[in-house]
Design an enzyme around this catalytic site. Sequence first.
Site, PDB file in Angstrom:
ATOM      1  N   GLY A  50      39.695  60.951  42.590  1.00 49.92           N
ATOM      2  CA  GLY A  50      38.849  61.891  43.319  1.00 49.92           C
ATOM      3  C   GLY A  50      37.394  61.498  43.497  1.00 49.92           C
ATOM      4  O   GLY A  50      36.616  62.280  44.040  1.00 49.92           O
ATOM      5  N   ASP A  69      47.016  62.504  48.154  1.00 54.81           N
ATOM      6  CA  ASP A  69      47.459  61.468  47.228  1.00 54.81           C
ATOM      7  C   ASP A  69      48.760  61.924  46.576  1.00 54.81           C
ATOM      8  O   ASP A  69      49.045  63.126  46.480  1.00 54.81           O
ATOM      9  CB  ASP A  69      46.406  61.211  46.139  1.00 54.81           C
ATOM     10  N   LYS A 147      41.037  49.719  52.661  1.00 58.19           N
ATOM     11  CA  LYS A 147      41.092  48.593  51.727  1.00 58.19           C
ATOM     12  C   LYS A 147      42.333  47.750  52.011  1.00 58.19           C
ATOM     13  O   LYS A 147      43.401  48.274  52.316  1.00 58.19           O
ATOM     14  CB  LYS A 147      41.146  49.132  50.289  1.00 58.19           C
TER      15      LYS A 147
END
Length: 196
Positions: A50, A69, A147
Amino acid sequence: MSRRRPDSFTKRAKAQNFLARSVFKLEEIDKREKLFHGVEIIVDLGASPGSWTQYCVRRLPKAKIVAIDLNPIKFAHPNVHFIQGSISDTNIVAALDGKAADLVLSDMAPKTTGIHDTDVARSAELAELALQTALHVLKPGGNFVAKLFMGDSFEAYDVSLKEHFQIVKKLRPESTRKHSREIFFIAKNFKGPKVS
């Protein structure tokens, strides 16, 4: 086997009440690229534990944030709508009340196996999932961060981003661990959905 000793970024994260040191990667990206200017709606993919969501809340206290998530995030905020589950099975458009996002963030990473080709392939799958999500929910002019582990898929991902965004940059933030192969792609000014 000894546990990794806390480094300066881990200590700073703890001192500033952030849930993970990875927050400083987003902070550096934001400072360099001014990603949060005019942002009102954010989608945070792979949000657990988080810290990126925390950064968004502190940076833009009035923004609406949809965080997703498989694992829970460890804090709550009135402007954060957290969904625990797979991105593939989540109706993000409904969670956004039909509005388009200004910014999509993805710090998603696979559970690493230590096998280079496997880890790179899994990272590429997640980065592609993040991109497809961004293309579905971003407003024209919106920005995207994802990413990716360096490997065979690297150049193809760069090419794909350039099809959909005006500006594409790559950054390895200072807080990235030395042994890590991760790079962040920063894609700015979404061109908008392609008309078929």
